[in-house]
Design an enzyme around this catalytic site. Sequence first.
Site, short mmCIF file in Angstrom:
data_model
loop_
_atom_site.label_atom_id
_atom_site.label_comp_id
_atom_site.label_asym_id
_atom_site.label_seq_id
_atom_site.Cartn_x
_atom_site.Cartn_y
_atom_site.Cartn_z
N VAL A 105 -7.92 23.28 -24.96
CA VAL A 105 -6.53 23.40 -24.54
C VAL A 105 -5.68 23.53 -25.80
O VAL A 105 -5.87 22.79 -26.77
CB VAL A 105 -6.08 22.19 -23.71
CG1 VAL A 105 -4.63 22.36 -23.26
CG2 VAL A 105 -6.99 21.98 -22.52
N CYS A 106 -4.76 24.47 -25.77
CA CYS A 106 -3.81 24.64 -26.87
C CYS A 106 -4.58 24.86 -28.17
O CYS A 106 -5.54 25.62 -28.20
CB CYS A 106 -2.89 23.41 -26.91
SG CYS A 106 -1.37 23.62 -27.87
N THR A 107 -4.18 24.19 -29.25
CA THR A 107 -4.84 24.41 -30.53
C THR A 107 -6.17 23.69 -30.66
O THR A 107 -6.77 23.70 -31.74
CB THR A 107 -3.91 24.01 -31.69
OG1 THR A 107 -3.44 22.67 -31.49
CG2 THR A 107 -2.73 24.96 -31.78
N THR A 125 -5.00 30.43 -27.05
CA THR A 125 -4.52 29.15 -27.55
C THR A 125 -3.00 29.15 -27.43
O THR A 125 -2.42 30.04 -26.78
CB THR A 125 -5.00 28.91 -29.00
OG1 THR A 125 -4.61 27.60 -29.42
CG2 THR A 125 -4.40 29.94 -29.97
#
Length: 247
Positions: A105-107, A125
């Site tokens: 998730v995300c970075t 991302t």
Amino acid sequence: MIPPDTHLQIGSLLFEGLDQIDLTGPFEVLSRVPNSTYRVYAPSLDPVRDVRGLRILPDATLAEAPRLDVLHVPGGQGQEALMRDAAVLGWIRDQAAGAGHVLSVCTGALLLGAAGLLVGRRATTYWNAVHLLPFFGAEPVDERVVIDRDADGRTWVFAAGVTAGIDGALRLAAALRGDEAAQAIQLGMQYAPEPPFDSGTPRTAPPAIVARARAAAADLTARREATARAIAAERGIRLPEPASVTR
């Protein structure tokens, strides 16, 4: 879909400075997956604070984690501090090798990249970091959730920033236990978002809002890019000029 009588070990990485929704959004989904054990693992048993100061306690240390069937790697500003952490990256690498499903998730995707796990993959991302994915050998895709599969059947689920982790986790729950199980989880969460503004991506937010957000994150973005460039150079990864994003 995995047979329902097969018990699943699901684990999330916890670290200082993560974005708690990257963790807790998928937690709401994955902790409800039938016939599974969900736990949160960190380098130590010390409490950590998320990027906004929320205190979170791990269930166990990385060393105490069993072989996971599902590995979840969240992101957040604290991700940058782990990009050269051999112990954490080694744990991610080892767990991903044995897991049938990996969710970032995300970075958190950048942590997978630092662990050498993105080469040749389609991934996404956070919107302010998606241009860094080619530094790790990945093909960036401008979608909220991207699913990539290995030839051996391992499933990689990449969710974009923050709240996209809920969507990614629901897609993962469907892969684990089927659509009906995922739909039941979604209903139990009453997850039916109706945002008051169409401002959730750089494409839809007002340009002035996007510009202010980019300016506020400029220092962190520069640090992330410097780290990504160094890793690309070490691994001999050749970058497209300019890095492109698939839609």
